[in-house]
Write a protein that holds these residues in place. Structure first.
Motif, PDB file in Angstrom:
ATOM      1  N   VAL A  54       0.845  -1.201   0.000  1.00  0.00           N
ATOM      2  CA  VAL A  54       0.000   0.000   0.000  1.00  0.00           C
ATOM      3  C   VAL A  54       0.879   1.250   0.000  1.00  0.00           C
ATOM      4  O   VAL A  54       0.576   2.222  -0.698  1.00  0.00           O
ATOM      5  CB  VAL A  54      -1.000  -0.020   1.176  1.00  0.00           C
ATOM      6  N   ALA A  55       1.996   1.221   0.718  1.00  0.00           N
ATOM      7  CA  ALA A  55       2.934   2.350   0.696  1.00  0.00           C
ATOM      8  C   ALA A  55       3.481   2.559  -0.719  1.00  0.00           C
ATOM      9  O   ALA A  55       3.568   3.699  -1.204  1.00  0.00           O
ATOM     10  CB  ALA A  55       4.081   2.107   1.684  1.00  0.00           C
ATOM     11  N   GLN A  56       3.826   1.469  -1.377  1.00  0.00           N
ATOM     12  CA  GLN A  56       4.346   1.531  -2.742  1.00  0.00           C
ATOM     13  C   GLN A  56       3.284   2.116  -3.686  1.00  0.00           C
ATOM     14  O   GLN A  56       3.596   2.957  -4.539  1.00  0.00           O
ATOM     15  CB  GLN A  56       4.747   0.121  -3.169  1.00  0.00           C
ATOM     16  N   ALA A  57       2.046   1.685  -3.536  1.00  0.00           N
ATOM     17  CA  ALA A  57       0.954   2.189  -4.368  1.00  0.00           C
ATOM     18  C   ALA A  57       0.728   3.683  -4.125  1.00  0.00           C
ATOM     19  O   ALA A  57       0.577   4.459  -5.074  1.00  0.00           O
ATOM     20  CB  ALA A  57      -0.334   1.411  -4.086  1.00  0.00           C
ATOM     21  N   MET A  58       0.737   4.066  -2.863  1.00  0.00           N
ATOM     22  CA  MET A  58       0.520   5.475  -2.519  1.00  0.00           C
ATOM     23  C   MET A  58       1.646   6.357  -3.058  1.00  0.00           C
ATOM     24  O   MET A  58       1.396   7.443  -3.588  1.00  0.00           O
ATOM     25  CB  MET A  58       0.380   5.630  -1.009  1.00  0.00           C
ATOM     26  N   GLU A  59       2.875   5.895  -2.928  1.00  0.00           N
ATOM     27  CA  GLU A  59       4.004   6.667  -3.453  1.00  0.00           C
ATOM     28  C   GLU A  59       3.891   6.808  -4.970  1.00  0.00           C
ATOM     29  O   GLU A  59       4.107   7.889  -5.520  1.00  0.00           O
ATOM     30  CB  GLU A  59       5.318   5.991  -3.075  1.00  0.00           C
TER      31      GLU A  59
END
Length: 178
Positions: free
Chosen positions: A26-31
């Motif tokens: 989710v962090a990767q997607a948000m970034e």
């Protein structure tokens, strides 16, 4: 807070490899979305942080999620109100806070879909490498596959960010391929 400090904090509350992986996805997607939307560097960091820490309290305090994190843990560690409010809004059925800001809407949109897409990838020999949008949409129609993932939240998430679901899935496939 640095990425390393946020990652260390996450690991003090979460031991499950699958939940750690979900938070990182989710962090990767948000970034990726923050970069796509041409956010400033400080905003990109906040988007990444909100994605990473959105389920911080899920393993140790499932009945208090996300309230334990947003009312106690994150404020005491000095996280921004922007990050805290995004995490509060990713679970509106628990907190009463609907996703309103752009970051809040994207976190809501990326959370359940990232988890679902990970489940799809685990069924495939090449994981995300040759995944097609159709592979994901077909599994979404199968109510028995990843039955705990609310399909309505996935549909609503795409609407919240003004994207067709297929477009949102395609974007995330490209993100998770790397």
């Amino acid at each position: 807070m640095t990425r390393e400090e946020s990652t260390d904090l996450l690991k003090t509350y979460i031991e499950s490899e699958s939940l750690l992986n979900h938070c990182k996805m989710v962090a990767q997607a948000m970034e990726a979305y923050a970069l796509h939307l041409e956010k400033e560097d400080t905003e990109i960091e906040e988007w990444w942080t909100a994605g990473l820490l959105h389920d911080l309290d899920w393993e140790k305090f499932p009945d208090e999620h996300p309230d334990k994190a947003v009312n106690k843990i994150l404020p005491e560690k000095g996280y921004s109100e922007t990050v805290i409010e995004a995490i509060r809004a990713h679970a509106p059925e628990r907190t009463g806070k609907e996703p309103e800001t752009e970051m809040e809407r994207y976190l809501f949109a990326c959370d359940e879909l990232s988890g679902f897409m990970n489940a799809v990838s685990l069924m495939r020999p090449n994981k995300f490498n040759d995944m097609k949008v159709k592979s994901v949409t077909k599994k979404l129609k199968d109510s028995k596959f990843a039955a705990n993932v609310p399909r309505e939240d996935i549909q609503n998430g795409a609407k919240l960010i003004g994207k067709e679901l297929q477009e949102h899935i395609a974007f995330l496939i490209n993100v998770f391929r790397t």
